[in-house]
Motif scaffolding. Structure first.
Motif, PDB file in Angstrom:
ATOM      1  N   GLU A  47    -142.329  -1.680   4.039  1.00  0.00           N
ATOM      2  CA  GLU A  47    -142.906  -3.019   3.927  1.00  0.00           C
ATOM      3  C   GLU A  47    -144.283  -3.095   4.591  1.00  0.00           C
ATOM      4  N   VAL A  48    -144.393  -2.469   5.760  1.00  0.00           N
ATOM      5  CA  VAL A  48    -145.692  -2.473   6.443  1.00  0.00           C
ATOM      6  C   VAL A  48    -146.729  -1.756   5.598  1.00  0.00           C
ATOM      7  N   ALA A  49    -146.329  -0.591   5.035  1.00  0.00           N
ATOM      8  CA  ALA A  49    -147.260   0.189   4.232  1.00  0.00           C
ATOM      9  C   ALA A  49    -147.630  -0.558   2.954  1.00  0.00           C
ATOM     10  N   ARG A  50    -146.687  -1.223   2.348  1.00  0.00           N
ATOM     11  CA  ARG A  50    -146.944  -1.929   1.093  1.00  0.00           C
ATOM     12  C   ARG A  50    -147.841  -3.132   1.294  1.00  0.00           C
ATOM     13  N   LEU A  51    -147.599  -3.877   2.386  1.00  0.00           N
ATOM     14  CA  LEU A  51    -148.340  -5.115   2.620  1.00  0.00           C
ATOM     15  C   LEU A  51    -149.592  -4.906   3.461  1.00  0.00           C
ATOM     16  N   ALA A  68    -145.246  -8.069   6.972  1.00  0.00           N
ATOM     17  CA  ALA A  68    -143.979  -7.345   6.853  1.00  0.00           C
ATOM     18  C   ALA A  68    -142.889  -8.030   7.665  1.00  0.00           C
ATOM     19  N   ALA A  69    -143.244  -8.487   8.861  1.00  0.00           N
ATOM     20  CA  ALA A  69    -142.268  -9.168   9.711  1.00  0.00           C
ATOM     21  C   ALA A  69    -141.765 -10.444   9.048  1.00  0.00           C
ATOM     22  N   ALA A  70    -142.688 -11.203   8.444  1.00  0.00           N
ATOM     23  CA  ALA A  70    -142.288 -12.439   7.776  1.00  0.00           C
ATOM     24  C   ALA A  70    -141.371 -12.148   6.590  1.00  0.00           C
ATOM     25  N   GLY A  71    -141.680 -11.107   5.816  1.00  0.00           N
ATOM     26  CA  GLY A  71    -140.868 -10.770   4.657  1.00  0.00           C
ATOM     27  C   GLY A  71    -139.486 -10.263   5.024  1.00  0.00           C
ATOM     28  N   LEU A  72    -139.379  -9.607   6.185  1.00  0.00           N
ATOM     29  CA  LEU A  72    -138.104  -9.037   6.610  1.00  0.00           C
ATOM     30  C   LEU A  72    -137.309  -9.963   7.522  1.00  0.00           C
ATOM     31  N   ARG A 129    -158.130  -6.134  10.741  1.00  0.00           N
ATOM     32  CA  ARG A 129    -157.323  -6.978   9.857  1.00  0.00           C
ATOM     33  C   ARG A 129    -156.263  -6.112   9.162  1.00  0.00           C
ATOM     34  N   GLY A 130    -155.178  -5.869   9.853  1.00  0.00           N
ATOM     35  CA  GLY A 130    -154.073  -5.126   9.252  1.00  0.00           C
ATOM     36  C   GLY A 130    -154.097  -3.643   9.581  1.00  0.00           C
ATOM     37  N   VAL A 131    -153.420  -2.855   8.738  1.00  0.00           N
ATOM     38  CA  VAL A 131    -153.278  -1.421   8.939  1.00  0.00           C
ATOM     39  C   VAL A 131    -153.470  -0.712   7.606  1.00  0.00           C
ATOM     40  N   GLU A 132    -153.789   0.603   7.682  1.00  0.00           N
ATOM     41  CA  GLU A 132    -153.830   1.424   6.476  1.00  0.00           C
ATOM     42  C   GLU A 132    -153.135   2.741   6.770  1.00  0.00           C
ATOM     43  N   GLY A 157    -148.845   9.314   6.640  1.00  0.00           N
ATOM     44  CA  GLY A 157    -148.144   8.078   6.309  1.00  0.00           C
ATOM     45  C   GLY A 157    -147.999   7.880   4.817  1.00  0.00           C
ATOM     46  N   GLU A 158    -149.024   8.286   4.056  1.00  0.00           N
ATOM     47  CA  GLU A 158    -148.969   8.175   2.607  1.00  0.00           C
ATOM     48  C   GLU A 158    -147.843   9.040   2.029  1.00  0.00           C
ATOM     49  N   ARG A 159    -147.694  10.243   2.571  1.00  0.00           N
ATOM     50  CA  ARG A 159    -146.611  11.131   2.092  1.00  0.00           C
ATOM     51  C   ARG A 159    -145.239  10.526   2.396  1.00  0.00           C
ATOM     52  N   LEU A 160    -145.119   9.959   3.602  1.00  0.00           N
ATOM     53  CA  LEU A 160    -143.849   9.347   3.962  1.00  0.00           C
ATOM     54  C   LEU A 160    -143.580   8.102   3.124  1.00  0.00           C
ATOM     55  N   PHE A 161    -144.627   7.346   2.841  1.00  0.00           N
ATOM     56  CA  PHE A 161    -144.451   6.115   2.065  1.00  0.00           C
ATOM     57  C   PHE A 161    -143.939   6.408   0.658  1.00  0.00           C
ATOM     58  N   GLN A 162    -144.427   7.478   0.029  1.00  0.00           N
ATOM     59  CA  GLN A 162    -143.962   7.826  -1.316  1.00  0.00           C
ATOM     60  C   GLN A 162    -142.455   8.060  -1.343  1.00  0.00           C
ATOM     61  N   ILE A 163    -141.953   8.701  -0.290  1.00  0.00           N
ATOM     62  CA  ILE A 163    -140.520   8.987  -0.215  1.00  0.00           C
ATOM     63  C   ILE A 163    -139.731   7.726   0.125  1.00  0.00           C
TER      64      ILE A 163
END
Length: 302
Positions: free
Chosen positions: A17-21, A27-31, A59-62, A67-73
């Protein structure tokens, strides 16, 4: 609870959620969590992996490369689990209609035809409760019941589905070797297959069948007879050329008329006010009505 809020997924869902948003707060609000709780979980995750997964920005995170490799999984795993959860919930909510009947009707009539009901009503499951003992409260334990009996027993609460009509049956081979059985007097000398039943029998048995033709069987004629406590075994014995059985029309139609695995070996008999009765539930519902309608239509069609 939303489809994306399954606590068992833990860090995987939070990270995805953090990576997507691109935001701890979003992410906290959505979860349904606090922003510090999300930040703490991501920090623990990075410590566990030993690498930075996110770059904190004004303003946020990237995502970092790791992290990108982990996010795909993680994103695929979360999506797959959400889809499975939705599927399981849908299956759990499928309507189930309970049909109480006896072993003979369920094995010989119902099961070979159940695919027809599934084709018409794929959203409804049938649960068959087969028993030979009809308890006093059977209507409270089923959505629909198909029971054998008389008009005096069930005519006030049900409708006659299959009238009792019987005919002696055996294989062509048994008939050729032991026949012909042109009349009941000849049948009385044959090896007969019996269905155990109370006395007097609630259905046609060999004693009552022969009595309808005023035939009294010789005491020595029954020495080779066999008997069984379920009708499915009676039919199986007839198919195995063990003797002549009483065939209930409606239950042995396929074996007699379609596959010709059995042949008629005597005159038919019928009892107009006796047979299988369709008993609706005390409180009707759409699923029980669908099953009842299908049963009536199927009997009429066949």
């Amino acid at each position: 609870m939303s489809d994306r809020l399954l606590p068992e997924l833990g860090w995987m869902r939070i990270f995805a959620e953090v990576a997507r948003l691109g935001s701890f707060s979003a992410a906290a609000a959505g979860l349904g969590l606090t922003q510090p709780a999300v930040s703490y979980q991501i920090r623990r995750l990075e410590e566990q992996f030993g690498v930075a997964l996110l770059r904190r920005q004004h303003r946020g995170v990237e995502l970092t490369a790791e992290g990108e490799r982990l996010f795909q999984i993680a994103a695929k795993a979360v999506a797959d689990i959400d889809a499975l959860a939705r599927s399981l919930r849908t299956e759990a909510q499928r309507p189930v209609v309970r049909l109480r009947t006896d072993y003979a009707f369920s094995a010989l009539w119902l099961i070979p035809r159940m695919h027809g009901f599934r084709l018409l009503h794929p959203e409804t499951d049938i649960q068959i409760v087969a028993t030979q003992r009809l308890e006093p409260g059977f209507r409270d334990d089923a959505d629909v019941a198909v029971v054998f009996g008389t008009k005096a027993e069930f005519g006030a609460v049900g409708s006659l589905l299959l009238q009792e009509k019987v005919v002696p049956v055996c294989t062509r081979g048994f008939l050729d070797r032991n026949g012909p059985f042109d009349d009941p007097q000849q049948l009385a000398k044959a090896i007969l297959i019996h269905l155990d039943s109370p006395t007097p029998s609630p259905w046609f048995d060999w004693r009552s069948y022969l009595a309808e033709f005023s035939v009294i069987r010789d005491l020595h004629a029954g020495r080779g007879d066999v008997s069984f406590n379920t009708y499915s075994l009676v039919v199986q014995a007839a198919l195995s050329e063990q003797g002549v059985a009483i065939g209930w029309m409606g239950l042995v139609d396929t074996l007699l008329l379609s596959t010709h695995m059995l042949v008629e070996a005597g005159p038919p008999l019928e009892a107009p006010d006796r047979g299988y009765w369709l008993i609706p539930p005390r409180s009707a519902n759409v699923d029980s009505e669908r099953l009842s309608t299908w049963l009536v239509d199927e009997v009429g069609r066949t």
